[in-house]
Design a protein around this motif. Structure first.
Motif, PDB file in Angstrom:
ATOM      1  N   GLY A 174       0.835  -1.205   0.000  1.00  0.00           N
ATOM      2  CA  GLY A 174       0.000   0.000   0.000  1.00  0.00           C
ATOM      3  C   GLY A 174       0.864   1.247   0.000  1.00  0.00           C
ATOM      4  O   GLY A 174       2.007   1.237  -0.455  1.00  0.00           O
ATOM      5  N   LYS A 175       0.318   2.317   0.536  1.00  0.00           N
ATOM      6  CA  LYS A 175       1.033   3.594   0.580  1.00  0.00           C
ATOM      7  C   LYS A 175       2.277   3.442   1.456  1.00  0.00           C
ATOM      8  O   LYS A 175       2.205   2.937   2.573  1.00  0.00           O
TER       9      LYS A 175
ATOM     10  N   GLN B 124       2.411   7.679 -14.824  1.00  0.00           N
ATOM     11  CA  GLN B 124       1.117   7.637 -14.129  1.00  0.00           C
ATOM     12  C   GLN B 124       0.820   6.293 -13.466  1.00  0.00           C
ATOM     13  O   GLN B 124      -0.334   5.905 -13.313  1.00  0.00           O
ATOM     14  N   LEU B 125       1.856   5.591 -13.065  1.00  0.00           N
ATOM     15  CA  LEU B 125       1.673   4.319 -12.373  1.00  0.00           C
ATOM     16  C   LEU B 125       1.748   4.486 -10.856  1.00  0.00           C
ATOM     17  O   LEU B 125       1.230   3.660 -10.111  1.00  0.00           O
ATOM     18  N   VAL B 126       2.395   5.581 -10.414  1.00  0.00           N
ATOM     19  CA  VAL B 126       2.591   5.852  -8.990  1.00  0.00           C
ATOM     20  C   VAL B 126       2.300   7.327  -8.727  1.00  0.00           C
ATOM     21  O   VAL B 126       2.583   8.179  -9.583  1.00  0.00           O
ATOM     22  N   THR B 127       1.723   7.614  -7.568  1.00  0.00           N
ATOM     23  CA  THR B 127       1.553   9.012  -7.159  1.00  0.00           C
ATOM     24  C   THR B 127       2.499   9.315  -6.006  1.00  0.00           C
ATOM     25  O   THR B 127       2.795   8.448  -5.184  1.00  0.00           O
ATOM     26  N   ARG B 128       2.938  10.546  -5.972  1.00  0.00           N
ATOM     27  CA  ARG B 128       3.844  11.033  -4.930  1.00  0.00           C
ATOM     28  C   ARG B 128       3.093  12.098  -4.151  1.00  0.00           C
ATOM     29  O   ARG B 128       2.579  13.053  -4.726  1.00  0.00           O
TER      30      ARG B 128
ATOM     31  N   GLU C 159       5.204  10.225   0.523  1.00  0.00           N
ATOM     32  CA  GLU C 159       4.586   8.911   0.411  1.00  0.00           C
ATOM     33  C   GLU C 159       4.317   8.583  -1.050  1.00  0.00           C
ATOM     34  O   GLU C 159       4.006   9.475  -1.846  1.00  0.00           O
ATOM     35  N   TYR C 160       4.435   7.309  -1.369  1.00  0.00           N
ATOM     36  CA  TYR C 160       4.180   6.833  -2.721  1.00  0.00           C
ATOM     37  C   TYR C 160       3.090   5.781  -2.675  1.00  0.00           C
ATOM     38  O   TYR C 160       3.011   5.000  -1.733  1.00  0.00           O
ATOM     39  N   GLU C 161       2.275   5.790  -3.719  1.00  0.00           N
ATOM     40  CA  GLU C 161       1.171   4.838  -3.796  1.00  0.00           C
ATOM     41  C   GLU C 161       0.901   4.519  -5.258  1.00  0.00           C
ATOM     42  O   GLU C 161       1.053   5.376  -6.128  1.00  0.00           O
ATOM     43  N   VAL C 162       0.493   3.288  -5.523  1.00  0.00           N
ATOM     44  CA  VAL C 162       0.150   2.892  -6.887  1.00  0.00           C
ATOM     45  C   VAL C 162      -1.182   3.546  -7.258  1.00  0.00           C
ATOM     46  O   VAL C 162      -2.127   3.536  -6.476  1.00  0.00           O
TER      47      VAL C 162
END
Length: 121
Positions: A43-44, A73-77, A88-91
């Motif tokens: 997760g995040k 656009q596969l991960v958000t920061r 934090e990073y999240e898919v």
């Protein structure tokens, strides 16, 4: 003299090869699939947690790969306003479409290791 069948000249094949090439460019390198797999399972996660979780990756490489994954656009920061500031990073939802592919890669890897070491089901 027999003519060889040319598969790669068909439109269907050209589209497929282009799609495979695009996918390989997005997921190129040693770490991207590993990073996505870790984020899908965990997760995040904060940057340092990812760094600790992924054996052998350097901070600079993790940063570069995360930037690439974010650009695609596969991960958000997300920058969290804490003291000190954390990231934090999240898919993304789009990135989650990679989950069945990564699961199949992992399944094949288990099969391969078992076969390589002589274990059979």
């Amino acid at each position: 003299m027999l003519k060889r069948k040319t598969v790669t000249k068909t439109l269907e094949c050209k589209v497929r090869i282009t799609a495979i090439t695009d996918t390989m460019q997005v997921l190129s390198g040693k770490w991207k699939i590993h990073i996505l797999g870790t984020l899908l399972q965990g997760g995040k996660m904060r940057f340092m947690d990812l760094l600790r979780e992924i054996d052998g990756i350097a901070a600079k490489m993790l940063s570069k790969e995360l930037q690439d994954l974010e650009m695609n656009q596969l991960v958000t920061r997300t920058v969290v306003d804490t003291k000190p500031i954390t990231v934090e990073y999240e898919v993304t939802e789009y990135g989650k479409t990679m989950e069945p592919i990564i699961d199949e890669i992992a399944n094949w890897g288990v099969f391969y290791r078992n076969r390589l070491h002589g274990k059979t089901d």
